[in-house]
Design an enzyme around this catalytic site. Structure first.
Site: not given
Ligand code: CMX
Length: 442
Positions: A241, A271, A318, A327, A377
């Site tokens: 964002s 996000h 994250h 937070r 979140d």
């Molecule tokens: N559950 C399951 N799998 C997850 C995960 C979770 N909570 N967090 C990461 N992973 C997976 C990724 O999807 C990725 O999988 P692939 O290799 O199969 O594609 C792998 O683990 C590596 O990811 P990462 O490097 O640890 O995380 P990223 O930096 O790519 O992504 C985030 C970060 C937040 C998008 C991810 O942790 C996620 O999807 N979390 C759940 C959604 C969430 O809570 N988002 C809110 C974030 C805060 C905000 O912006 O508000």
């Protein structure tokens, strides 16, 4: 000129000169190298932006102008009888770098109250949308409809000198921030409360007014809203964002256009929409298990099932953080202090605590998730649910209202520092392969 505007330009003028000198004298200093993985995987940890308002440390979490969340909960001015900071204060801090006095914060709140009138055509536009429209889509459309009011767009059309861009960006940002609570509450009441609306109370502070206009006048809801609006305000410049708002603004799209674009990014489930996903996931888990308070074993099984189904566990992980999000900790403290200690346990908040115990080792055991800890979140929806704000597809709108404080403060800085249009280079896979080949030969 108002006090905040005066204070801002006092800081921004010498800083703009300093930044110019840094670019002139040290423009070729290398800030780091990047890897093939970083280029393919979302530019993680690549320093490519300057953001003044906050800085995120992977281990410690966010600092707003050097202050942690616990420090801000202590030191930012509060409402009379209030215990949580007024978000007006964090905006002042992000814009100027200085902690405001109580008087400065109250004056800023009064200024926003004066600016809070939303033009009728914005509500008319929202009324025309199908009932099934998601609240985040409505929010973004509401902001876009209000773009007719942009002083920046008008000034640009009239040929304003680029030295004055910041002034119009400031005015648009202040007007937008002042009006967002009304738009958010209007969406809430239209969608869930039979289109019956509540006028703002000019005597209330910005965050308390959101609760009031949504129909929640209890002291505790206002207290929660002040904390919520403070902790969601900013997370340095690279999150979707913030970065989108900055990027779109760099083309001199006005603050309404830039902020709406940022909100479209916030509406993504990885996000900001994760706050709605968390509650939807918990409610689905309770339904499938058939218990209001599942056991740790049942939660563990459900997390395993989520992963096996190829889904993410919402609220966990994250892109930058590598520890529990402060937070999350602030909201956990709110639960323990103002709910559990006073009224006893809340089942959904308790499930959040149980997930915190059970999920990290499971996520860690996958060997690929870089951060197994909860983010902001993971907790926010449970607190809203506790106070009767149960319509979880609305939650990201509240996140968006708060996020305006950080991204718009940054946008004012962008224009004050004369930041140019953003245009990073890209590479083809063919180009990557050539570089790898050349490095292997060398
Ligand atoms: N559950 C399951 N799998 C997850 C995960 C979770 N909570 N967090 C990461 N992973 C997976 C990724 O999807 C990725 O999988 P692939 O290799 O199969 O594609 C792998 O683990 C590596 O990811 P990462 O490097 O640890 O995380 P990223 O930096 O790519 O992504 C985030 C970060 C937040 C998008 C991810 O942790 C996620 O999807 N979390 C759940 C959604 C969430 O809570 N988002 C809110 C974030 C805060 C905000 O912006 O508000």
């Amino acid at each position: 000129m108002d006090a905040l505007k005066n204070k801002f330009i006092e800081k921004a003028k010498p800083m703009a000169a300093e930044v110019k000198a840094i670019i002139k004298e040290h423009g070729d200093v290398k800030l780091g190298e990047y890897t093939v993985a970083q280029v393919y995987q979302g530019m993680k940890s690549m320093t490519g932006l300057v953001t003044e308002t906050s800085k995120l440390d992977p281990e410690e979490g966010i600092r707003f102008r050097g202050y942690t969340i616990p420090e801000l909960r202590e030191q930012l001015p509060k409402a009379p009888n209030g215990t949580e900071p007024l978000p007006e204060g964090i905006f002042w801090l992000m814009l100027t770098g200085d902690l405001p006095t109580k008087e400065e914060v109250y004056a800023l709140g009064n200024d926003w109250a004066r600016r809070a009138i939303v033009p009728k055509h914005v509500f008319d536009t929202l009324e025309k949308l199908p009932a099934s429209t998601h609240p985040m889509t409505m929010f973004s459309i509401g902001v876009m409809a209000m773009q007719t009011e942009s002083l920046f767009a008008k000034a640009y059309k009239d040929g304003v000198n680029k030295k004055d861009y910041w002034m119009y960006t400031y005015e648009d940002s202040m007007n937008l921030i002042a009006r967002l609570p009304r738009i958010a509450a209007y969406i809430y009441r239209k969608k869930y409360k039979n289109d019956v609306h509540i006028e703002p109370d000019p005597k209330l502070d910005w965050a308390a007014n959101i609760a009031h206009m949504m129909g929640f006048d209890e002291f505790d809801v206002k207290r929660l809203m002040r904390l919520y609006m403070t902790i969601h305000a900013d997370h340095e410049g690279g999150n979707v964002s913030a970065h989108t708002t900055h990027l779109v603004g760099s083309a001199l799209a006005d603050p309404y256009l830039a902020f709406a674009a940022g909100m479209n990014g916030l509406a993504g489930p990885l996000h900001g929409l994760a706050n709605q996903e968390v509650i939807s996931w918990i409610l689905q888990m309770r339904k499938e298990i058939g218990a209001d308070l599942p056991t740790e074993q049942q939660i563990s099984d459900y997390i395993h099932k989520t992963l096996t189904d190829g889904r993410v566990v919402p609220g966990y992980g994250h892109a930058v953080l590598r520890k529990t999000d402060p937070r999350f900790a602030a909201q956990q403290d709110f639960y323990n202090r103002y709910i559990k200690a006073v009224k006893g346990v809340d089942p959904i908040c308790e499930i959040v605590q149980m997930i915190y115990k059970v999920a990290p080792p499971i996520l860690e055991s996958t060997g690929k998730i870089k951060n197994p800890w909860p983010n902001v979140d993971a907790h926010s929806g449970a607190l809203l649910m506790h106070f009767g704000i149960t319509e979880f597809d609305f939650y990201t709108v509240l996140f968006g209202v708060s996020r305006s404080l950080g991204v718009l403060a940054s946008l004012v800085w962008d224009r004050a520092l004369g930041s140019p249009i953003e245009r990073p280079g890209s590479i083809t896979t063919e180009g990557v392969k050539k570089k790898i080949g050349a490095l292997k030969k060398a």
